[in-house]
Design an enzyme around this catalytic site. Structure first.
Site, PDB file in Angstrom:
ATOM      1  N   ARG A 212       0.840  -1.197   0.000  1.00 13.34           N
ATOM      2  CA  ARG A 212       0.000   0.000   0.000  1.00 13.34           C
ATOM      3  C   ARG A 212       0.879   1.252   0.000  1.00 13.34           C
ATOM      4  O   ARG A 212       2.023   1.241   0.460  1.00 13.34           O
ATOM      5  CB  ARG A 212      -0.913   0.016   1.223  1.00 13.34           C
ATOM      6  CG  ARG A 212      -1.832  -1.183   1.359  1.00 13.34           C
ATOM      7  CD  ARG A 212      -2.620  -1.100   2.660  1.00 13.34           C
ATOM      8  NE  ARG A 212      -3.584  -2.180   2.791  1.00 13.34           N
ATOM      9  CZ  ARG A 212      -3.357  -3.313   3.462  1.00 13.34           C
ATOM     10  NH1 ARG A 212      -2.180  -3.508   4.048  1.00 13.34           N
ATOM     11  NH2 ARG A 212      -4.294  -4.235   3.550  1.00 13.34           N
ATOM     12  N   HIS A 332      -2.709   3.028  -6.731  1.00 17.72           N
ATOM     13  CA  HIS A 332      -3.213   1.924  -5.917  1.00 17.72           C
ATOM     14  C   HIS A 332      -3.494   0.689  -6.765  1.00 17.72           C
ATOM     15  O   HIS A 332      -3.488  -0.435  -6.260  1.00 17.72           O
ATOM     16  CB  HIS A 332      -4.480   2.338  -5.168  1.00 17.72           C
ATOM     17  CG  HIS A 332      -4.990   1.286  -4.231  1.00 17.72           C
ATOM     18  ND1 HIS A 332      -4.353   0.974  -3.045  1.00 17.72           N
ATOM     19  CD2 HIS A 332      -6.062   0.446  -4.309  1.00 17.72           C
ATOM     20  CE1 HIS A 332      -5.008   0.005  -2.430  1.00 17.72           C
ATOM     21  NE2 HIS A 332      -6.046  -0.337  -3.172  1.00 17.72           N
ATOM     22  N   ARG A 335      -1.009  -2.214  -6.625  1.00 20.55           N
ATOM     23  CA  ARG A 335      -1.207  -3.249  -5.595  1.00 20.55           C
ATOM     24  C   ARG A 335      -2.171  -4.312  -6.117  1.00 20.55           C
ATOM     25  O   ARG A 335      -1.957  -5.519  -5.921  1.00 20.55           O
ATOM     26  CB  ARG A 335      -1.738  -2.611  -4.310  1.00 20.55           C
ATOM     27  CG  ARG A 335      -2.169  -3.609  -3.234  1.00 20.55           C
ATOM     28  CD  ARG A 335      -2.472  -2.864  -1.942  1.00 20.55           C
ATOM     29  NE  ARG A 335      -3.325  -3.650  -1.049  1.00 20.55           N
ATOM     30  CZ  ARG A 335      -2.879  -4.599  -0.228  1.00 20.55           C
ATOM     31  NH1 ARG A 335      -1.602  -4.900  -0.197  1.00 20.55           N
ATOM     32  NH2 ARG A 335      -3.713  -5.242   0.565  1.00 20.55           N
ATOM     33  N   HIS A 358      -4.337  -9.040   4.253  1.00 20.81           N
ATOM     34  CA  HIS A 358      -5.780  -8.940   4.400  1.00 20.81           C
ATOM     35  C   HIS A 358      -6.228  -9.669   5.660  1.00 20.81           C
ATOM     36  O   HIS A 358      -5.693 -10.725   6.008  1.00 20.81           O
ATOM     37  CB  HIS A 358      -6.502  -9.547   3.191  1.00 20.81           C
ATOM     38  CG  HIS A 358      -6.513  -8.652   1.997  1.00 20.81           C
ATOM     39  ND1 HIS A 358      -6.557  -9.117   0.695  1.00 20.81           N
ATOM     40  CD2 HIS A 358      -6.472  -7.301   1.897  1.00 20.81           C
ATOM     41  CE1 HIS A 358      -6.552  -8.094  -0.141  1.00 20.81           C
ATOM     42  NE2 HIS A 358      -6.510  -6.988   0.564  1.00 20.81           N
ATOM     43  N   TYR A 367      -8.928 -11.435  -5.982  1.00 21.55           N
ATOM     44  CA  TYR A 367      -7.776 -11.555  -6.876  1.00 21.55           C
ATOM     45  C   TYR A 367      -7.665 -12.953  -7.451  1.00 21.55           C
ATOM     46  O   TYR A 367      -7.190 -13.122  -8.567  1.00 21.55           O
ATOM     47  CB  TYR A 367      -6.506 -11.160  -6.116  1.00 21.55           C
ATOM     48  CG  TYR A 367      -6.637  -9.787  -5.519  1.00 21.55           C
ATOM     49  CD1 TYR A 367      -6.743  -8.658  -6.325  1.00 21.55           C
ATOM     50  CD2 TYR A 367      -6.702  -9.608  -4.141  1.00 21.55           C
ATOM     51  CE1 TYR A 367      -6.885  -7.394  -5.786  1.00 21.55           C
ATOM     52  CE2 TYR A 367      -6.848  -8.351  -3.595  1.00 21.55           C
ATOM     53  CZ  TYR A 367      -6.944  -7.248  -4.413  1.00 21.55           C
ATOM     54  OH  TYR A 367      -7.097  -5.999  -3.881  1.00 21.55           O
TER      55      TYR A 367
END
Length: 393
Positions: A212, A332, A335, A358, A367
């Site tokens: 991030r 972003h 990522r 996460h 993803y």
């Protein structure tokens, strides 16, 4: 000349809200706290309201039924106190979350509900408010509704209202209008090549390590570990490396500056991320050429020192993404790109969850779904496991 000492109020209390209005409350003969049924534009009006209640009590004219009617607080002071005292898993809100909630309250919720007591807010009020709320910003609209619903649920659990009036089905979630298109490996190479040298590695780590922005700008020399082996020729070879992610930097709206926070975005955010081998040389070069010698030196400081801001980064990133013909790509999204690339290697949900930091498996699932286009290649690879002369049923 000494200043006169401030006298403590003998009855009740008054506090000034962020909006500038005043809230008054007192402890009644029933030992319960009773709030004024409205907030006041001037402190003197709040004092007058308390004086009237004190007079009623002294003359034994105080009516507990009327007091019960006033017991439900006004929405604005209740929401303000909720924001100040809100805990998530026993911890105060993160700065970024608090600032986001404050903005939602001030811009989108308080204008509609600040003048109402909690028990005066009806499902019809909420539905009418939601119908006209941010039609062109579905994500922000969902966030505002979710915040109102959570505040009112706290009031319900505290028995300040008999039911939560937030009953708009599906209002707490929003469908994205457009899907993020991850960068290809070739596009990443073009973007890195066109970045200013001191921020090239930042793009690489954002993509290949799925870090991030707030994590990247807080990474320091001591957080990067490189491993070497001595070859048969006696030369040291760089063979592995990782980044220890345990902190982040966030923008504090009250201070109008980025500040460090002791932990990452969540408990799961504290993690060790191994650097892909093809990025290791760039890491070594960056540490030698663009990072101060102190262990606490930031890897990606602003030109004038301190934390790098998005605006400064975008001055370099936007031309680089244009060179790759990806004007739609946000920083972003790098990522997101890294997450999809990791999923494409066949990483399990648990492995993705760990690498991305996460706290829930559902976040990592997004993803994996994006990488499901590999299924045909997986099927073809499975056939390679079968010997040509093996009979098939």
């Amino acid at each position: 000349m000494t200043k006169p000492k401030r006298q403590r109020r003998e009855f009740g209390a008054i506090r000034k809200l962020p909006s500038g209005r005043f809230q008054a409350h007192y402890i009644g003969p029933d030992a319960a706290k009773h709030y004024a049924p409205k907030t006041f534009a001037a402190k003197v009006d709040a004092e007058a309201w308390l004086t009237d209640r004190r007079r009623e009590i002294d003359k034994k004219l105080w009516n507990p039924i009327d007091a019960d009617r006033a017991e439900s607080p006004m929405f604005e002071p209740y929401a303000d106190e909720w924001l100040q005292t809100r805990l998530v898993r026993g911890r105060p809100l993160k700065i970024r979350t608090r600032d986001h909630y404050r903005q939602l309250l001030d811009l989108h919720i308080l204008p509609a509900f600040r003048a109402k007591r909690l028990d005066q807010i009806t499902p019809a009020d909420v539905r009418k408010w939601h119908d006209n709320l941010l039609p062109d910003a579905p994500t922000m609209r969902a966030h505002a509704y979710s915040l109102l619903r959570t505040i009112m649920m706290t009031a319900y659990n505290s028995e300040l209202i008999v039911a939560n009036p937030c009953r708009v089905e599906g209002a707490g979630s929003a469908r994205r209008r457009s899907r993020t298109v991850p960068a290809s490996v070739d596009e990443l190479a073009v973007i890195v090549e066109n970045m200013t040298p001191r921020y090239r590695l930042m793009v690489s780590l954002a993509a290949w390590c799925a870090l991030r922005f707030g994590e990247l700008i807080e990474i320091r020399r001591r957080d990067v570990m490189l491993e070497y082996e001595t070859g048969d020729d006696g030369e040291r070879q760089l063979v592995a490396g990782y980044v220890a992610v345990s902190r982040g930097a966030v923008r504090d709206a009250e201070k109008n500056a980025y500040i460090a926070q002791d932990s990452a975005k969540s408990d799961a955010g504290s993690r060790t991320v191994h650097i892909p081998p093809h990025v290791l040389d760039a890491v070594e070069h960056h540490l030698q050429e663009h990072t101060g010698p102190n262990r606490d030196a930031l890897l990606f400081p602003a030109p004038e020192g301190g934390y790098l801001t998005p605006t400064t980064l975008y001055n370099h990133f936007h031309p680089a993404r244009d060179a790759a013909k990806r004007p739609d790509l946000r920083f972003h999204d790098l990522r997101h790109t890294g997450a999809v690339l990791a999923a494409a290697t066949g990483a399990t949900l648990a492995e993705l969850q760990q690498r991305l930091g996460h706290s829930t498996v559902s976040a990592a699932m997004r993803y994996q779904h994006a990488a499901q286009g590999r299924d045909r290649k997986i099927a073809e690879a499975l056939s390679l496991l079968v010997k040509p002369d093996t009979p098939q049923e």
